[in-house]
Motif scaffolding. Structure first.
Motif, PDB file in Angstrom:
ATOM      1  N   ALA A  25       0.763  -1.192  -0.076  1.00  0.00           N
ATOM      2  CA  ALA A  25      -0.026  -0.048  -0.036  1.00  0.00           C
ATOM      3  C   ALA A  25       0.869   1.108   0.096  1.00  0.00           C
ATOM      4  CB  ALA A  25      -0.834  -0.049   1.223  1.00  0.00           C
ATOM      5  N   LEU A  26       1.798   1.392   0.613  1.00  0.00           N
ATOM      6  CA  LEU A  26       2.629   2.360   0.567  1.00  0.00           C
ATOM      7  C   LEU A  26       3.563   2.694  -0.423  1.00  0.00           C
ATOM      8  CD1 LEU A  26       4.345   1.911   4.347  1.00  0.00           C
ATOM      9  CD2 LEU A  26       2.673   3.583   3.781  1.00  0.00           C
ATOM     10  N   ILE A  27       4.220   1.389  -1.155  1.00  0.00           N
ATOM     11  CA  ILE A  27       4.527   1.722  -2.559  1.00  0.00           C
ATOM     12  C   ILE A  27       3.635   2.446  -3.561  1.00  0.00           C
ATOM     13  CG2 ILE A  27       5.464   0.383  -4.744  1.00  0.00           C
ATOM     14  CD1 ILE A  27       7.514   0.570  -2.565  1.00  0.00           C
ATOM     15  N   ASP A  28       2.524   1.715  -3.610  1.00  0.00           N
ATOM     16  CA  ASP A  28       1.370   2.208  -4.345  1.00  0.00           C
ATOM     17  C   ASP A  28       1.133   4.095  -4.217  1.00  0.00           C
ATOM     18  OD1 ASP A  28       1.011   0.029  -5.499  1.00  0.00           O
ATOM     19  OD2 ASP A  28      -0.813  -0.577  -4.504  1.00  0.00           O
TER      20      ASP A  28
ATOM     21  N   GLU B   5       1.618   9.651  -5.880  1.00  0.00           N
ATOM     22  CA  GLU B   5       2.004  10.837  -5.551  1.00  0.00           C
ATOM     23  C   GLU B   5       1.136  11.131  -4.153  1.00  0.00           C
ATOM     24  OE1 GLU B   5       3.204  13.868  -8.247  1.00  0.00           O
ATOM     25  OE2 GLU B   5       2.826  12.219  -9.867  1.00  0.00           O
ATOM     26  N   LYS B   6       0.835  10.276  -3.480  1.00  0.00           N
ATOM     27  CA  LYS B   6      -0.113  10.506  -2.290  1.00  0.00           C
ATOM     28  C   LYS B   6       0.896  10.637  -1.009  1.00  0.00           C
ATOM     29  CE  LYS B   6      -4.306   8.207  -3.751  1.00  0.00           C
ATOM     30  NZ  LYS B   6      -5.298   7.233  -3.705  1.00  0.00           N
ATOM     31  N   LEU B   7       2.048  10.008  -0.992  1.00  0.00           N
ATOM     32  CA  LEU B   7       3.049  10.215  -0.009  1.00  0.00           C
ATOM     33  C   LEU B   7       4.379  10.444  -0.532  1.00  0.00           C
ATOM     34  CD1 LEU B   7       2.374   6.709   2.054  1.00  0.00           C
ATOM     35  CD2 LEU B   7       1.787   9.163   2.724  1.00  0.00           C
ATOM     36  N   ASP B   8       5.087  11.255  -0.063  1.00  0.00           N
ATOM     37  CA  ASP B   8       6.161  11.750  -0.359  1.00  0.00           C
ATOM     38  C   ASP B   8       7.482  10.656  -0.224  1.00  0.00           C
ATOM     39  OD1 ASP B   8       5.095  14.228  -1.232  1.00  0.00           O
ATOM     40  OD2 ASP B   8       5.237  14.864   0.773  1.00  0.00           O
ATOM     41  N   ILE B   9       7.456   9.967   0.646  1.00  0.00           N
ATOM     42  CA  ILE B   9       8.852   9.222   1.106  1.00  0.00           C
ATOM     43  C   ILE B   9       8.036   8.100   2.193  1.00  0.00           C
ATOM     44  CG2 ILE B   9       9.690  10.725   3.200  1.00  0.00           C
ATOM     45  CD1 ILE B   9      12.309   9.737   2.205  1.00  0.00           C
ATOM     46  N   VAL B  10       8.533   6.788   1.870  1.00  0.00           N
ATOM     47  CA  VAL B  10       8.055   5.532   2.841  1.00  0.00           C
ATOM     48  C   VAL B  10       9.505   5.074   3.524  1.00  0.00           C
ATOM     49  CG1 VAL B  10       5.612   5.613   1.749  1.00  0.00           C
ATOM     50  CG2 VAL B  10       7.668   4.234   1.009  1.00  0.00           C
ATOM     51  N   PHE B  11       9.221   4.309   4.365  1.00  0.00           N
ATOM     52  CA  PHE B  11      10.128   3.609   4.912  1.00  0.00           C
ATOM     53  C   PHE B  11       9.801   2.111   4.961  1.00  0.00           C
ATOM     54  CE2 PHE B  11      10.889   7.837   6.360  1.00  0.00           C
ATOM     55  CZ  PHE B  11      12.276   8.172   5.925  1.00  0.00           C
TER      56      PHE B  11
ATOM     57  N   PRO C   2      14.224  -2.890  -0.570  1.00  0.00           N
ATOM     58  CA  PRO C   2      14.100  -1.849  -1.391  1.00  0.00           C
ATOM     59  C   PRO C   2      12.890  -1.874  -2.263  1.00  0.00           C
ATOM     60  CG  PRO C   2      16.155  -3.215  -1.481  1.00  0.00           C
ATOM     61  CD  PRO C   2      15.256  -4.055  -0.683  1.00  0.00           C
ATOM     62  N   ALA C   3      12.757  -0.945  -3.111  1.00  0.00           N
ATOM     63  CA  ALA C   3      11.667  -0.712  -3.832  1.00  0.00           C
ATOM     64  C   ALA C   3      11.585  -1.735  -5.116  1.00  0.00           C
ATOM     65  CB  ALA C   3      11.459   0.827  -4.410  1.00  0.00           C
ATOM     66  N   PRO C   4      10.384  -1.955  -5.683  1.00  0.00           N
ATOM     67  CA  PRO C   4      10.422  -2.844  -6.766  1.00  0.00           C
ATOM     68  C   PRO C   4      11.172  -2.151  -8.054  1.00  0.00           C
ATOM     69  CG  PRO C   4       8.434  -2.716  -5.911  1.00  0.00           C
ATOM     70  CD  PRO C   4       8.903  -1.676  -5.313  1.00  0.00           C
ATOM     71  N   MET C   5      11.532  -2.712  -8.881  1.00  0.00           N
ATOM     72  CA  MET C   5      12.180  -2.366 -10.006  1.00  0.00           C
ATOM     73  C   MET C   5      11.635  -1.400 -11.062  1.00  0.00           C
ATOM     74  SD  MET C   5      15.538  -3.311  -9.339  1.00  0.00           S
ATOM     75  CE  MET C   5      16.502  -2.886 -11.080  1.00  0.00           C
ATOM     76  N   GLN C   6      11.325  -0.415 -10.643  1.00  0.00           N
ATOM     77  CA  GLN C   6      10.513   0.877 -11.482  1.00  0.00           C
ATOM     78  C   GLN C   6      11.405   1.953 -11.643  1.00  0.00           C
ATOM     79  OE1 GLN C   6       6.531   1.233 -10.380  1.00  0.00           O
ATOM     80  NE2 GLN C   6       6.136  -0.764  -9.496  1.00  0.00           N
ATOM     81  N   ARG C   7      11.373   2.626 -12.820  1.00  0.00           N
ATOM     82  CA  ARG C   7      12.219   3.797 -13.103  1.00  0.00           C
ATOM     83  C   ARG C   7      11.747   4.847 -12.240  1.00  0.00           C
ATOM     84  NH1 ARG C   7      12.203   4.802 -19.265  1.00  0.00           N
ATOM     85  NH2 ARG C   7       9.980   4.370 -18.998  1.00  0.00           N
TER      86      ARG C   7
END
Length: 299
Positions: A133-136, A141-147, A151-156
């Motif tokens: 949910a945080l990645i989405d 652009e609903k959240l600026d930064i998440v912890f 690591p994040a999925p391989m997306q540009r």
């Protein structure tokens, strides 16, 4: 629309109670200022000034305009500063997300407090959710930064910055046989025992990390119960239902009924934390918090 220049001139005339003095204050000649006041009265179709033998004073309508003009001019003067503050990340809102297990680590309140100390006019919105949910939320652009714990999925669109590695420990009921041992516990020694884990749906990253560590140690843990939250799993451990592998930051909870032991394995037993953000839409406030993380936890 009333010209700001006319409002500013009107305020000067009312405060000076004299058009000549107001003209000096405004660095202009008296006749143009007089025409400016007449133009303002024509626009509003009402007298704003009473002409007195030695000056002027505001009419009832003029007094209302004066109060409104003071507010408008003060707001207008603040606009450049506010725009600059937003551009420099000194105002606005920072939207931060984190998983439950990350929220228990002291780094998060520490870095947020440092951010607030440095940028007190920036409001901080916090959201605790699952990693997916945080990645989405970052992508949308609903959240600026998440912890997160991975690591994040391989997306540009997304970038991952490693923050820290947190040791994993074994949490045992205080009457457990392994709780009486001295020193560290080998991860492989946990194979015969029943496990309580924070369920994968809520803590996918941590769950997968623990399972991978056990697989690398040569066994698949016998999970007898999953808890909805990491902290609630401690209730089950304290009740003697099973042991668990937990991040070291949780050892201040239930520390009388639960014994925490250092884990050792061929590969380090760690639960990393990553900052995830959009590389293509990173605002200045995200840059500020990343700088604070680098200063405190950078290598």
């Amino acid at each position: 629309m009333i010209d700001i220049h006319k409002l500013n001139a009107f305020v000067a005339v009312v405060e000076e109670s004299n058009i000549s003095k107001a003209a000096v204050r405004l660095h202009m000649q008296q006749p143009p200022l007089t025409r400016l006041m007449q133009s303002l009265e024509q626009e509003l179709d009402t007298p704003l000034l009473k002409r007195l033998p030695r000056g002027v004073e505001a009419t009832e309508a003029g007094k209302v305009l004066y109060q409104e003009a003071i507010t408008i001019l003060a707001h207008a003067q603040s606009i450049p500063r506010r725009v600059q503050n937003i551009a420099q990340g000194k105002e606005g809102q920072l939207n931060v997300g984190f998983t439950h297990s990350v929220g228990l680590h002291p780094f998060l309140p520490t870095v947020l407090r440092a951010f607030r100390d440095q940028f007190p006019q920036v409001s901080i919105y916090l959201e605790e959710e699952s990693s997916s949910a945080l990645i989405d939320a970052v992508i949308n652009e609903k959240l600026d930064i998440v912890f997160l714990r991975k690591p994040a999925p391989m997306q540009r669109k997304l970038h991952s910055q490693h923050v820290l590695n947190e040791p994993l420990m074994v949490a045992l009921p205080n009457n457990h046989r392994l709780a009486q041992t001295d020193g560290v516990i080998q991860l492989s020694d946990l194979e015969p025992y029943e496990f309580v884990l924070y369920r994968r749906l809520g803590g996918q990253d941590l769950f997968d990390n623990i399972m991978a560590s056990c697989y690398q140690a040569g066994f698949s843990p016998h999970v007898v119960q999953e808890a909805p939250r990491l902290t609630s799993s401690l209730n089950l451990i304290a009740a003697g239902i099973g042991l668990s592998i937990v991040p070291a930051s949780i050892q201040d909870f239930w520390n009388k009924q639960i014994i925490y032991k250092v884990l050792e394995a061929k590969k380090p037993c760690i639960a990393p934390i990553y900052a995830i953000y959009r590389a293509d839409q990173m605002n200045i406030r995200v840059q500020h918090i990343l700088s604070l993380l680098q200063a405190s936890y950078g290598k």
